[in-house]
Design a protein around this motif. Structure first.
Motif, PDB file in Angstrom:
ATOM      1  N   ILE A 149       2.852 -11.978 -21.301  1.00 40.02           N
ATOM      2  CA  ILE A 149       3.940 -12.093 -22.261  1.00 40.02           C
ATOM      3  C   ILE A 149       5.241 -12.300 -21.491  1.00 40.02           C
ATOM      4  N   THR A 150       6.266 -12.699 -22.220  1.00 35.01           N
ATOM      5  CA  THR A 150       7.570 -12.954 -21.600  1.00 35.01           C
ATOM      6  C   THR A 150       8.459 -11.738 -21.752  1.00 35.01           C
ATOM      7  N   ILE A 151       8.948 -11.215 -20.619  1.00 35.08           N
ATOM      8  CA  ILE A 151       9.829 -10.047 -20.666  1.00 35.08           C
ATOM      9  C   ILE A 151      11.257 -10.377 -20.231  1.00 35.08           C
ATOM     10  N   GLY A 152      11.454 -11.566 -19.696  1.00 33.84           N
ATOM     11  CA  GLY A 152      12.801 -12.016 -19.349  1.00 33.84           C
ATOM     12  C   GLY A 152      12.891 -13.510 -19.577  1.00 33.84           C
ATOM     13  N   ALA A 153      14.022 -13.981 -20.060  1.00 28.41           N
ATOM     14  CA  ALA A 153      14.128 -15.409 -20.372  1.00 28.41           C
ATOM     15  C   ALA A 153      15.563 -15.874 -20.211  1.00 28.41           C
ATOM     16  N   ALA A 154      15.704 -17.110 -19.742  1.00 34.97           N
ATOM     17  CA  ALA A 154      17.012 -17.759 -19.687  1.00 34.97           C
ATOM     18  C   ALA A 154      16.819 -19.249 -19.945  1.00 34.97           C
ATOM     19  N   GLY A 155      17.593 -19.769 -20.883  1.00 32.99           N
ATOM     20  CA  GLY A 155      17.538 -21.201 -21.140  1.00 32.99           C
ATOM     21  C   GLY A 155      16.312 -21.656 -21.892  1.00 32.99           C
ATOM     22  N   GLY A 198      20.782 -18.837 -23.722  1.00 35.38           N
ATOM     23  CA  GLY A 198      20.006 -18.549 -24.922  1.00 35.38           C
ATOM     24  C   GLY A 198      19.830 -17.064 -25.174  1.00 35.38           C
ATOM     25  N   PRO A 199      18.922 -16.723 -26.069  1.00 28.84           N
ATOM     26  CA  PRO A 199      18.871 -15.360 -26.605  1.00 28.84           C
ATOM     27  C   PRO A 199      18.195 -14.335 -25.707  1.00 28.84           C
ATOM     28  N   GLY A 200      17.415 -14.761 -24.720  1.00 26.78           N
ATOM     29  CA  GLY A 200      16.716 -13.791 -23.880  1.00 26.78           C
ATOM     30  C   GLY A 200      15.434 -13.285 -24.514  1.00 26.78           C
ATOM     31  N   ALA A 201      14.624 -12.645 -23.675  1.00 22.59           N
ATOM     32  CA  ALA A 201      13.306 -12.178 -24.126  1.00 22.59           C
ATOM     33  C   ALA A 201      13.397 -10.929 -24.979  1.00 22.59           C
ATOM     34  N   ARG A 202      14.519 -10.268 -24.936  1.00 25.78           N
ATOM     35  CA  ARG A 202      14.675  -9.057 -25.752  1.00 25.78           C
ATOM     36  C   ARG A 202      14.464  -9.381 -27.237  1.00 25.78           C
ATOM     37  N   THR A 203      14.736 -10.628 -27.638  1.00 25.14           N
ATOM     38  CA  THR A 203      14.558 -11.002 -29.044  1.00 25.14           C
ATOM     39  C   THR A 203      13.084 -11.070 -29.428  1.00 25.14           C
ATOM     40  N   LEU A 204      12.183 -11.026 -28.464  1.00 26.02           N
ATOM     41  CA  LEU A 204      10.749 -11.003 -28.780  1.00 26.02           C
ATOM     42  C   LEU A 204      10.256  -9.600 -29.140  1.00 26.02           C
ATOM     43  N   VAL A 253       0.840  -1.193   0.000  1.00 25.92           N
ATOM     44  CA  VAL A 253       0.000   0.000   0.000  1.00 25.92           C
ATOM     45  C   VAL A 253       0.883   1.254   0.000  1.00 25.92           C
ATOM     46  N   GLY A 254       0.510   2.215  -0.837  1.00 28.63           N
ATOM     47  CA  GLY A 254       1.281   3.456  -0.902  1.00 28.63           C
ATOM     48  C   GLY A 254       2.441   3.405  -1.868  1.00 28.63           C
ATOM     49  N   THR A 255       2.573   2.290  -2.583  1.00 24.34           N
ATOM     50  CA  THR A 255       3.698   2.161  -3.505  1.00 24.34           C
ATOM     51  C   THR A 255       3.209   1.652  -4.868  1.00 24.34           C
ATOM     52  N   VAL A 256       4.028   1.841  -5.863  1.00 28.86           N
ATOM     53  CA  VAL A 256       3.858   1.184  -7.157  1.00 28.86           C
ATOM     54  C   VAL A 256       5.164   0.485  -7.492  1.00 28.86           C
ATOM     55  N   LEU A 257       5.062  -0.468  -8.399  1.00 34.41           N
ATOM     56  CA  LEU A 257       6.236  -1.272  -8.762  1.00 34.41           C
ATOM     57  C   LEU A 257       6.698  -0.930 -10.165  1.00 34.41           C
ATOM     58  N   LEU A 258       7.996  -0.819 -10.334  1.00 34.16           N
ATOM     59  CA  LEU A 258       8.595  -0.729 -11.659  1.00 34.16           C
ATOM     60  C   LEU A 258       8.946  -2.140 -12.131  1.00 34.16           C
ATOM     61  N   LEU A 259       9.079  -2.324 -13.422  1.00 31.28           N
ATOM     62  CA  LEU A 259       9.541  -3.614 -13.942  1.00 31.28           C
ATOM     63  C   LEU A 259      10.996  -3.828 -13.511  1.00 31.28           C
ATOM     64  N   PRO A 260      11.442  -5.077 -13.489  1.00 31.94           N
ATOM     65  CA  PRO A 260      12.852  -5.324 -13.147  1.00 31.94           C
ATOM     66  C   PRO A 260      13.779  -4.522 -14.065  1.00 31.94           C
ATOM     67  N   LEU A 261      14.929  -4.167 -13.557  1.00 32.33           N
ATOM     68  CA  LEU A 261      15.879  -3.374 -14.344  1.00 32.33           C
ATOM     69  C   LEU A 261      16.296  -4.121 -15.593  1.00 32.33           C
ATOM     70  N   ASP A 262      16.592  -5.392 -15.476  1.00 30.89           N
ATOM     71  CA  ASP A 262      17.052  -6.206 -16.604  1.00 30.89           C
ATOM     72  C   ASP A 262      16.450  -7.608 -16.437  1.00 30.89           C
ATOM     73  N   PRO A 263      15.223  -7.802 -16.939  1.00 29.85           N
ATOM     74  CA  PRO A 263      14.538  -9.083 -16.682  1.00 29.85           C
ATOM     75  C   PRO A 263      15.271 -10.300 -17.249  1.00 29.85           C
ATOM     76  N   ASP A 264      16.013 -10.127 -18.345  1.00 30.42           N
ATOM     77  CA  ASP A 264      16.803 -11.261 -18.842  1.00 30.42           C
ATOM     78  C   ASP A 264      17.881 -11.649 -17.827  1.00 30.42           C
TER      79      ASP A 264
END
Lengths: 275, 275
Positions: free
Chosen positions: A169-175, A235-241, A121-132
């Protein structure tokens, strides 16, 4: 021992969402929390013990919380501005203005992905800095603790043009092979396939959302049956999406592009567009 | 008897794609083919016998074939034109011009959804005339033959702005709550949820695609574990997943909208846009 799971039949996919993850707070060791969650779940359901080729799907929200990506709710509009690379479209409505923007991850999302639900409560969340990078760390940590070779996806929820409702959707990926490229493959008639690159990463995110849900307190899912998409390396990470730039036919909302064309026609009539 | 499937655990989803459907040709009784496929599959895997609450996901291609929605390949461009309600964007490339259009089903798709792979040689396939009606007929027929209350989704493959790769979406539905409306629901902190309407129909289509694949000759999947989304009646249909008109911020490609603004500025400067 439990019987051999029926889900090992070819073409069979299983997806489940373990219950019981405690509320994640900034500074938590997310690997340790996930390993504990998965071990408790496997104790109750032995066939669910993590195996080689499983994919662990983690809602970005708990990654953000663990990484301390929290700002005061009063600063939400400023946070959206800070996360924005480019405004794609805006819409006024009773509650204010919705901004559809490209954020620093290359994701085109309402409010840049800044999230105000399921947050302290009283906060909002940012996305992870580098989800990959987050996905890679979870893959290494959980994989080592459990002695398995897994894939990890970090997911978020987004709207789409022309379709009602949101999907994950996928914003970070490994393997994980997040794009399956079938160019060169052939259909059952022996002809080259069209529609040849499948967004496996986004389809797995969607499948996982069906069991995680939005209000269930189950932000993690395991997907079993896609070992052919699980890689030996990160692997390539979600940035490739992400597909922006020259390939992007919708870089601006229609109203924004129309207004820009109008303005440019008056300001610099010598630069008429090709079409 | 096989053991009680582990997939009945809460939050557990199973998805499988029965093998062995013969090539579908115009005039085939698709209900009879599907019932045969499902019975053969259940004979080999008793736990897969269709149950109340299962969702049968059928690739639109085999529906189109059974319904005789076949035209000569030479007429492909004309077929695209005939299926088009409105051109959204076009792009020239080495092979010609890709047209992204709204088709008569309200779907915004490349080539209006006219498909040239996995079709009889020398032909292309149109989408079913009324995929919601097709889904209703399959639901009634398969449900009655198997004595179960199921949902049916008819799916196709589509691209998305800003994301690489294609995913499957739902274009026909019967007996499935394709949109889950969580407005009024609350998060784990007791606050109203944002992102509150989930496109369950599209998420199930995506999950099913992961086991069907594009080149596998398995155009049908069964999804078990979403009985809460399966309705007693036919429900709203997939048309409710379409969001166009006033809600559509991407009714034209950016280049098209820009050019239109430019043209209008010169043709009727008295009608300047609001923004």
């Amino acid at each position: 021992m439990s019987p051999a799971p029926t889900s090992d039949a070819p073409g069979d996919l299983r997806v489940w969402a373990p219950a019981g993850l405690p509320e994640v707070v900034p500074g938590d060791d997310l690997v340790a929390l996930l390993v504990g969650l998965l071990r408790d779940d496997a104790a109750a359901h032995p066939d669910r013990a993590l195996r080689d080729g499983d994919i662990l799907v983690v809602t970005s929200k708990i990654v953000s919380k663990a990484e301390g990506r929290v700002v005061a709710a009063d600063d939400r509009e400023q946070a959206i501005t800070d996360e924005t690379v480019r405004v794609v479209a805006t819409r006024e409505h009773a509650g204010g203005v919705t901004r559809i923007v490209e954020n620093r991850l290359g994701l085109v999302m309402a409010a840049a992905g800044v999230d105000a639900s399921n947050t302290p409560v009283g906060t909002v969340l940012l996305l992870p800095l580098d989800p990959d990078a987050s996905a890679r760390a979870l893959r290494a940590g959980v994989g080592a603790a459990c002695g398995v070779r897994i894939g990890v996806l970090v997911t978020d929820t987004a709207g789409r043009p022309w379709r009602d409702g949101v999907t994950d959707i996928t914003i970070g990926a490994a393997g994980v092979r997040v794009l399956e490229d079938l160019r060169g493959a052939h259909d059952t008639q022996g002809r080259p396939l069209t529609m040849t690159v499948t967004a496996v990463g986004d389809e797995v995110a969607a499948a996982a959302e069906l069991v995680k849900g939005k209000a269930s307190g189950r932000p993690v899912a395991v997907v079993r049956g896609l070992a052919s998409h699980v890689l030996d390396d990160d692997g390539p990470g979600a940035r490739t999406l992400v597909r922006l730039g020259a390939q992007d036919m919708f870089s601006q909302g229609s109203a924004e592009a129309y207004a820009q064309g109008w303005k440019d026609a008056l300001d610099r009539p010598q630069d008429a567009p090709d079409r």
